[in-house]
Each structure stands twice: as structure tokens, then as C-alpha cells.
Write a protein that holds these residues in place. Structure first.
Motif, PDB file in Angstrom:
ATOM      1  N   TYR A 104      -0.734  -8.692  -3.076  1.00  0.00           N
ATOM      2  CA  TYR A 104       0.335  -8.149  -3.133  1.00  0.00           C
ATOM      3  C   TYR A 104       1.558  -9.335  -2.969  1.00  0.00           C
ATOM      4  O   TYR A 104       2.882  -8.827  -3.015  1.00  0.00           O
ATOM      5  CB  TYR A 104       0.849  -6.959  -1.953  1.00  0.00           C
ATOM      6  N   GLU A 115      -6.354  -5.224  -2.822  1.00  0.00           N
ATOM      7  CA  GLU A 115      -5.459  -5.748  -3.892  1.00  0.00           C
ATOM      8  C   GLU A 115      -4.643  -6.966  -3.076  1.00  0.00           C
ATOM      9  O   GLU A 115      -4.680  -7.342  -2.043  1.00  0.00           O
ATOM     10  CB  GLU A 115      -4.167  -4.969  -4.035  1.00  0.00           C
ATOM     11  N   GLN A 171       0.765  -1.251  -0.202  1.00  0.00           N
ATOM     12  CA  GLN A 171       0.041  -0.081   0.023  1.00  0.00           C
ATOM     13  C   GLN A 171       0.835   1.130   0.159  1.00  0.00           C
ATOM     14  O   GLN A 171       0.505   2.445  -0.340  1.00  0.00           O
ATOM     15  CB  GLN A 171      -0.950  -0.039   1.257  1.00  0.00           C
ATOM     16  N   SER A 213      -5.379  -1.082   6.766  1.00  0.00           N
ATOM     17  CA  SER A 213      -5.142  -0.117   5.623  1.00  0.00           C
ATOM     18  C   SER A 213      -4.086   0.908   6.297  1.00  0.00           C
ATOM     19  O   SER A 213      -3.796   0.608   7.461  1.00  0.00           O
ATOM     20  CB  SER A 213      -6.326   0.693   5.320  1.00  0.00           C
ATOM     21  N   THR A 214      -3.268   1.677   5.516  1.00  0.00           N
ATOM     22  CA  THR A 214      -2.140   2.507   5.910  1.00  0.00           C
ATOM     23  C   THR A 214      -2.848   3.282   7.154  1.00  0.00           C
ATOM     24  O   THR A 214      -2.297   3.407   8.089  1.00  0.00           O
ATOM     25  CB  THR A 214      -1.773   3.336   4.865  1.00  0.00           C
ATOM     26  N   SER A 257      -5.562  -7.651   0.676  1.00  0.00           N
ATOM     27  CA  SER A 257      -5.022  -6.753   1.499  1.00  0.00           C
ATOM     28  C   SER A 257      -6.381  -5.568   1.821  1.00  0.00           C
ATOM     29  O   SER A 257      -7.274  -5.773   1.352  1.00  0.00           O
ATOM     30  CB  SER A 257      -3.940  -5.927   1.294  1.00  0.00           C
ATOM     31  N   ASP A 297      -6.823  -2.891   0.808  1.00  0.00           N
ATOM     32  CA  ASP A 297      -7.547  -2.048  -0.340  1.00  0.00           C
ATOM     33  C   ASP A 297      -7.818  -2.954  -1.268  1.00  0.00           C
ATOM     34  O   ASP A 297      -8.132  -2.419  -2.514  1.00  0.00           O
ATOM     35  CB  ASP A 297      -6.160  -1.171  -0.614  1.00  0.00           C
TER      36      ASP A 297
END
Lengths: 553, 324
Positions: free
Chosen positions: A185, A183, A145, A488-489, A179, A181
Motif C-alpha cells: 500500500y 498487498e 485495508q 489485518s483489520t 501488508s 492481506d
């Protein structure tokens, strides 16, 4: 006169400084400028955007992947047990190179300090094409992310037929690697067979139990009595009370076994879909109280906070002093049995997780279909497609066999359709253990982005370990254990600083209460403090992330 | 860059008439001593590359640093990380532990080296002196990891220290030193003396060798005994060295070697053992929270810098010895 000269000198030197500094910072600007767009580019420019194909079935993987030999860099933590010079010497990787025409340059980090080495690699901002790491399940999404790793969903849809097939057949796997978001990874290490779900389990000296005419312990009460007998009745027969009834290298491991018996867990767990934090629930106090009772009667290794390395545990077991511990099937059960081959009666048995006073019985030390280890691809790489294809090969039938067993005829033979390791592995002519010798032939199904084949463990585990795993696995409860989902971040920014302080506080306080430095009755103030540090906010975020995780199709 | 040069030039321009001759003289001076200046270059490069250039990175303390967008393009967040540190539950504890451990080191470890040097200075037998020196240097050359392994071994409940104390009858039950927080500072500072006393005494021995022997001869003539000689000649002779080293030590006051801390501490000794350095290590390297730890580091450096200046001022006034 002299003073004047020296002041001039000083001026000249400081001028030199200024010049060099400005030169350096100019360089910096120069380096940064092109780097920034480069890292952004791939994420805006995924293959789906290029071709417009999205839901279509991926093309089948054709070998070789490239006409001309392509070189890819792979970072990983070196395995100290591997004796060769390069991983390309392993027949499994040599065969892969022939088949795929992709050559891997291995970039080895120092295995001694895994997280430090990995974090320093990430902080450098220069990431090799692929990164293999033991905690990729959390680090992949985190750094992905931030833009370090390439988002793979579209690549997988287009170029990874084998891996995509696994995702389609196992919605759990897709959920676990997606993840926050949305996605993907990394390519994970997979563990799709039930036999492989049991990891560390309680192990006890069977011969000591027999000598003292005791039954295998089944409840927390049984455990107390058995350990007490180990302490008092000199089962090793050397005339001294030098037995350490229960050896552990930290509190967390003990808690993972005994905590669930009281209906709690070391950290987070689920209660009917609600995320809870063990240390602030009243059941935690009971579990701590139980461990405190064991500790105060010297039934737990009094030095567990200092002797935190595996070698200390090994030493206590091989000195015939340890009565019980928590460990793996291979590195503990098998190697202890090997080390103690000269002992007249040494025998280990694995037990089921203890049942608590209210009948709670649950096994918390289990794996998930997706293990923590995995391989991510750098967003800066020029060869993302080749890397995806090469990683997809690892999940093909051929790749799975190569990674788990090596090359047929070299390290294994197929006997009646069952891949059977040959003498090169199990009766190594140089006297190496099976784990060590297998490393000369392949990287191992558990250490790589591939699917673990249970037929490896079946051959490797000793009789007693197979029995133990079958005994323990019915107690795995996926509705209570918190799956390893990611954040998330923004969520990470909220919980990381709060949890860092809470964890330090919990470690201190829980240990102090077990060791009797703080009375167990201080538990209420302990809970209050954790609440004051902001656990409610953390739980909110966890709940949010968990709900999000459950909503992935 | 040209503006930079011009700016720097201006203040030195006060005397335009002598400027040219001055410059020519300096040029001649440089040519004459060129080998010295060439030798200076690596040192300057070292400071520029490894000390000054990284300072640029300190700005991540005011940003949310993300290595993949670079230092400059990371988002500015002002004092967020400083606030987080000051508000941290552990702020006061790690500050207290850092200050106490440093203070104990200053009180016990710093004079120990001076005392050892003075004692060695009085030893007549050269053989004995060399043997003592060699033995006291030795621990300095052992890797810290090994030293800590030895400390842990010695302090085990069945280790050599407990056995000695038991046999002398000082204690009745073995003490588990490493899991009792009240022992941590003693262990840390005590083992630090063992590790470093020989090595740190070298510089004092060197200073002692520089004292003019005729002073002692004169004192002997005046009837001064060894004690008086030490008090009136040796110690004053050492004073400038002591003051300079003290200033340097105080400049590192807020830096406690975190590597040794993390090798020796565990959750039951965090209470007295956790210092700013180990806190930064856990947050920064293990949890990869670089901006936060940069803020903590910057805070630390600012305090060190202030202390250094204050102590230097005091020393210049009172002891007439100072760094600048």
C-alpha cells in the motif's frame, strides 16, 4: 393571549429546525451515496484485470511521464526548518517537474501534532492523491485495508520498473512492506546500507571520563560506576554537585539501551522465532531493578517524566550538567558539539551498548531496511498510474541523486565519482547549519520515498559519530528484534483495545517501580495483572502475524 | 418532508376557528419585528449546523466506523463499544477521577468567584478595585499551553514554589509536585482558580450592580452593618445568578478540560489525573478509534443531560430559579 402567541412562535421555530435538519441529512445521503462505490471501484478494477498482464516485466519508465502537465496533490507534515514558501522552490523538485511534467501541489499539515493531523485527515475521508507520513509502514496497510489507499502490487508490476527491481533484489524489503492481506500500500523510504542501520546510541562526555580517569563504560556495572563518579566527583568543576549523570526524556529510550543487556526489551521481541512480550518475562524485573538503583542514587535525571522535550535535554547538555544521554548522530552529537564550540574541553564519544551481568549485549535501537516513513496513493485518485510512475522515478538513479544531494552544480559537485556537497550546504553564507541549508535544495534522502544514500551521512556525521556507528553496528541482532510487520483489520480489532490498556498500565507501573513509588518486588502482581488484561491473546495474534510475515516470498 | 410539516401542524390544530386569525396575527407580528427575526437567523443556523447536525454522527457509537465507507454504510455493532468501555480496566478509575476533579472544582473554584465578587463589591477605592480586577482577569487571556508551561516551571523541584516553601521552612526537601499523584488534583483545581477566578467573577459583579441601591439605604436606616447588609441584601440578590450558574456548571459536570490534563499529566500521575476526556483523546485522536470514543462521549453526554435535568428540577422547587 401572549402565552398563545409564544407557543405558536415556538412551533414555527421548531418547524424551521425540522426542515433544515431534514434538508441537511438529505444532503448527507446525497454525498455518501456516490462516495461508497467510488472507493470500492479501484480495488476491484486493478490494472492487471484491465490488461491481463501480471507477471510480465514492467515497461521501462519513459520521461516525461505525461504529455500535458498533470497536477497531483501531496499531503505532508510541513518541516518547520524549511524557510521557503513552497517545496517546488527546492531545485530537486523543480528539476523533477521539468523531467516528468508532473506538478505537485503541496498540502501541508501542521508538523507540531503529527499523529493528530494525520488521523484527522484520514477521518475526513477526503484524501489527496498522495500522502507522505512518518508512520506509513503501519498506517499504510491499516488504512489501505479499509479502502483509503490504493493497493499497489499490480501497479508496481506494470508501471514501476525501478522500484520493482529493488523489491526483487531485496526480499526483506518486499516482506516489510507487504501488508497482512498480501498487498502493498505504500512506497517506503529505504535504507539499504549497513552504515545507516544504527540510529540512536548512548553518548557520553569523553572529557569528563578523561578528567576523572575513567574508561569508556562497557557493561552495566561500568555504567553504574561511571555515572556514580559523575555525580560525586564534580566533573564540570563548578564546585556544586549539579551534574545529572544520565539524562533522558522518557523511560522507553533508556530501556531500549539497558533492557537488552538483561536479555529483555521494552515491548515485543523474538526468542528463537517466538514472539515474547518483555514486561511479563522475569528479565524485565532485573532491568527495572537496575534502573531503579540508578534512579534512587540520583544517577538518572529525576525529572525525566516532566522534562520530556528535546529542548530540556539540550539545555542540560549546554549548561554543562549532563554526563550521558541517548541520541542521534546529527541532531545530538553534531549540534551539541557545535553549540559547545566555546567550551574548553567539550567532547562526546558514542559507546557500544552495555553488556549485562550474563554477558547479554545487543543493540536494539536500529533501523530496518524499510524505515517508517513512506508515501501512499489515495484510492480515490484519478491519476493512480501517473502517481505510481512519478514515485517510481524517485527510486531511479536520477531520482535518488536528486533527493539525497539536490541538483549537481547547485548543491553538490561530483569529485572523483563521489557526490560532494559544496559550500552552499556545508559553509552556508547565511550561517545556516548543514541540515537547514540542505533543506533549501532537496527534501533529504531520509524524509522521502526514495533510497537513502550513505554518502550523505558520511559527509554529515562528525568523526566521533562515524566511529560510534561502526562500534555499535556489530551488536545489531535482527533475530531478536521484532520486525515492523502489520496486522489485518480483524487482528487489529482484537489487539488495539487490549494493548491500549496494557500499555497505559505498563507505563505507569514501570515508571513507578523505577522511581521507587512501587517496590520492584511488586513485579509479580504487575505480570499477573497484564496477563489478566489479555496479553496471551495479543501474543497469539502477534505470533500469527509474524509467521504470516515470514511466509512472504 | 411534506408529511413532516403535516405531522407538526396537527397538534397545533386544536382550535380550527381561531387558526386563521392566529396565523395572520403571527405573520403580522413577524413582519413587524422582522429585523429581530433576521438577527436570529445566524444563531439558529449556528445551532443547526454545528450542534444539531453533528448529532447525526453520534450513531457511529453503535457502528464500526470506517471513514471510507461513510457513517451510514459502516457496520452496525450494537453496544459493543459501550461494553468495551464498561469492561475496560480503567473504567472506574477515569470515572472516579472525573467526578472528583469536577466535584473539587465545584466546591472550591465556583465559590471562589462569588467570594471575590463580594470582596470587590466592598472595596471603596475605585483605583484599587480596578487594579485587582485587571490582575485577576489577566491569566484568563494567556494561552493554556503557556499557562501549563508556567505551572510546570513554578512547580519544578528548583522552581519558585519549592523555593518559597523551603525559605519559609514549611518543607525540608523540595517536593517534585508533578510526578507525585497525590498532588495532581490540588494543582489542577488550584491553578484553575488562579486562571479563572477573575473572569468568572465578572458575571457576579454585573448581578451585584443590578441590586437596587434603595434596599441598602433602607437597611442602613434600619441600622444594619456591612455584614448584615451582605447577608440579607447582597446574597439574596445574587441568588438567582448563583443558582443558574450552578445548574450550567453541573450540566458540564462530566466534562473536565482534557487539554489541560494532557498538558500536565505523565505516567506517574495517571492514577489521579486520567479522566474520561484524556482517555477519549488517547483512544480517539491518537489511536484513531472513533467509534469507541463516540460511545464514551455519548455516555458522558447522557449523564450530563440527566444531571442537568435533576438539578434544574431541584432548583425550581427549592430556590425558585431555574433554566426552564
Amino acid at each position: 393571549m401572549k402565552a398563545k402567541r409564544s407557543s405558536k412562535l415556538f412551533l414555527i421555530i421548531s418547524l424551521m429546525f425540522v426542515m433544515v435538519i431534514t434538508a441537511c441529512s438529505n444532503n448527507n445521503g446525497g454525498n455518501n451515496a456516490p462516495a461508497a462505490p467510488a472507493t470500492n471501484a479501484p480495488s476491484n478494477n486493478t490494472p492487471a484485470n484491465n490488461n491481463g498482464t501480471n507477471a510480465a516485466a514492467p515497461e521501462e519508465l519513459t520521461l516525461p511521464i505525461t504529455e500535458e502537465t498533470t497536477q497531483l496533490d501531496m499531503w505532508l507534515l510541513g518541516d518547520p526548518m524549511f524557510r521557503g514558501a513552497s517545496y517546488n522552490e527546492k531545485p530537486s523538485f523543480a528539476t523533477m517537474q521539468e523531467r516528468t511534467n508532473i506538478e505537485i501541489n503541496w498540502v501541508m499539515g501542521s508538523g507540531a501534532n503529527g499523529p493528530e493531523a494525520f488521523n484527522l485527515l484520514m477521518a475526513s475521508g477526503q484524501i489527496p492523491d498522495m500522502v507522505l507520513y512518518t508512520a506509513m509502514i503501519t498506517e499504510g496497510p491499516k488504512y489501505g485495508q479499509q479502502g483509503a489507499f490504493a493497493p499497489l502490487t499490480d501497479y508496481i508490476n506494470q508501471y514501476a520498473p525501478n522500484f520493482k527491481r529493488i523489491l526483487d533484489e531485496n526480499p526483506d524489503v518486499r516482506r516489510l512492506i507487504t501488508s497482512a492481506d498480501g498487498e502493498i500500500y505504500h512506497f517506503p523510504n529505504l535504507n539499504l546500507d549497513e552504515y545507516l542501520m544504527v540510529q540512536m546510541f548512548p553518548q557520553i562526555r569523553q572529557d569528563w571520563l578523561e578528567k576523572l580517569s575513567l574508561e569508556e563504560p562497557k557493561t552495566t556495572e561500568d555504567w553504574y560506576n561511571v555515572l556514580k563518579a559523575f555525580k560525586e566527583q564534580d566533573p564540570n568543576g563548578n564546585g556544586q554537585s549539579d551534574e545529572i549523570p544520565f539524562v533522558s526524556v522518557n523511560l522507553q529510550t533508556m530501556f531500549k539501551i539497558f533492557g537488552p543487556a538483561f536479555g529483555t526489551d521494552w515491548e515485543f521481541y523474538l526468542d528463537n522465532g517466538q514472539v515474547k512480550f518483555g514486561p511479563i518475562e522475569p528479565e524485565y524485573k532485573e532491568a527495572i531493578g537496575y534502573l531503579n538503583k540508578l534512579y534512587s542514587e540520583q544517577l538518572i535525571d529525576p525529572n525525566y517524566l516532566v522534562d520530556t522535550e528535546f529542548k530540556f535535554l539540550t539545555e542540560k547538555v549546554t549548561n554543562d550538567r549532563a554526563g550521558a544521554w541517548i541520541g542521534w548522530a546529527g541532531s545530538y552529537m553534531r549540534s551539541f558539539t557545535d553549540l559547545m564550540a566555546d567550551h574548553p574541553s567539550f567532547e562526546i564519544v558514542g559507546t557500544e551498548p552495555p553488556a549485562g551481568p550474563n554477558g547479554d549485549q545487543r543493540f536494539a535501537f536500529h533501523a530496518w531496511p524499510v524505515t517508517n516513513l513512506g508515501i501512499a496513493i489515495s484510492a480515490q485518485s484519478d491519476n493512480i498510474v501517473e502517481a505510481v510512475k512519478w514515485l517510481d522515478f524517485q527510486y531511479s538513479e536520477e531520482g535518488i541523486m536528486l533527493n539525497n544531494f539536490g541538483v549537481e552544480g547547485v548543491s553538490y559537485e561530483v569529485v572523483d565519482g563521489y557526490p560532494t556537497f559544496n559550500d552552499a550546504v556545508f559553509n552556508n553564507p547565511d550561517g545556516l547549519s548543514a541540515t537547514e541549508s540542505l533543506l533549501a535544495y532537496t527534501i533529504g534522502g531520509g524524509q522521502w520515498a526514495t533510497v537513502q544514500d550513505p554518502r550523505y551521512a558520511e559527509q554529515y556525521d562528525i568523526e566521533a559519530a562515524i566511529e560510534a556507528k561502526n562500534k555499535v553496528s556489530p551488536f545489531v541482532d535482527y533475530d531478536v528484534s521484532l520486525p515492523p510487520f502489520t496486522f489485518s483489520t480483524e487482528q487489529n480489532d482484537i489487539i488495539t483495545p487490549i494493548l491500549a490498556d496494557i500499555r497505559t498500565y505498563r507505563d505507569e507501573f514501570a515508571n513507578a517501580m523505577v522511581m521507587g513509588n512501587r517496590p520492584v518486588d511488586d513485579f509479580d502482581s504487575f505480570v499477573e495483572q497484564i496477563k489478566g488484561m489479555g496479553i496471551d491473546r495479543v501474543l497469539e495474534v502477534y505470533q500469527e502475524a509474524y509467521d504470516n510475515y515470514m511466509s512472504v516470498e | 418532508m411534506s408529511t413532516n410539516v403535516a405531522d407538526k401542524k396537527n397538534p397545533g390544530k386544536a382550535l380550527p376557528i381561531s387558526k386563521r386569525s392566529n396565523r395572520r396575527m403571527m405573520f403580522r407580528e413577524i413582519v413587524k419585528n422582522r429585523s429581530l427575526y433576521i438577527m436570529l437567523i445566524p444563531v439558529i443556523l449556528y445551532f443547526v449546523l454545528f450542534q444539531y447536525k453533528p448529532m447525526y454522527g453520534a450513531i457511529i457509537a453503535f457502528k464500526d466506523f470506517n471513514p471510507f465507507v461513510g457513517v451510514w454504510d459502516s457496520k452496525w455493532v450494537g453496544f459493543k463499544h459501550f461494553e468495551q468501555f464498561f469492561e475496560s480496566y480503567y473504567f472506574w478509575r477515569i470515572l472516579r477521577n472525573t467526578i472528583l476533579i469536577s466535584l473539587y472544582q465545584l466546591i472550591f473554584a465556583f465559590p471562589a468567584a462569588i467570594i471575590l465578587a463580594l470582596l470587590l463589591n466592598e472595596v471603596r477605592s475605585m483605583v484599587f478595585k480596578k487594579v485587582v480586577q485587571s490582575i485577576s482577569y489577566l491569566p484568563h487571556f494567556i494561552s493554556l499551553v503557556v499557562v501549563c508551561g508556567m505551572i510546570i516551571d513554578f512547580l519544578q523541584p528548583d522552581g519558585i514554589i519549592n523555593r518559597m516553601l523551603l525559605s519559609v521552612g514549611l518543607i525540608e526537601q523540595p517536593i517534585n509536585f508533578l510526578i507525585q499523584s497525590q498532588w495532581f488534583r490540588t494543582i489542577f483545581v488550584g491553578s484553575g482558580i488562579w486562571q479563572g477566578v477573575g473572569w468568572s467573577s465578572i458575571i457576579f459583579l454585573a448581578a451585584l450592580a443590578g441590586i437596587n441601591p434603595s434596599l441598602y439605604e433602607a437597611a442602613v436606616v434600619d441600622g444594619a452593618g456591612r455584614w448584615k447588609q451582605m447577608w440579607h441584601i447582597t446574597l439574596p440578590g445574587l441568588m438567582p445568578t448563583i443558582v443558574i450558574l450552578l445548574i450550567i456548571n453541573i450540566g458540564n459536570f462530566m466534562v473536565v478540560g482534557f487539554d489541560k490534563i494532557i498538558l500536565l499529566y505523565n505516567p506517574s500521575t495517571y492514577e489521579t489525573a486520567d479522566v474520561i476526556g484524556s482517555f477519549v483523546f488517547r483512544r480517539g485522536i491518537v489511536e484513531a478509534n472513533y467509534s469507541f470514543t463516540a460511545a464514551v462521549g455519548l455516555f458522558n453526554s447522557v449523564i450530563n443531560f440527566a444531571l442537568l435535568i435533576i438539578v434544574n428540577q431541584i432548583a425550581r422547587k427549592k430556590a425558585e430559579a431555574s433554566l426552564w
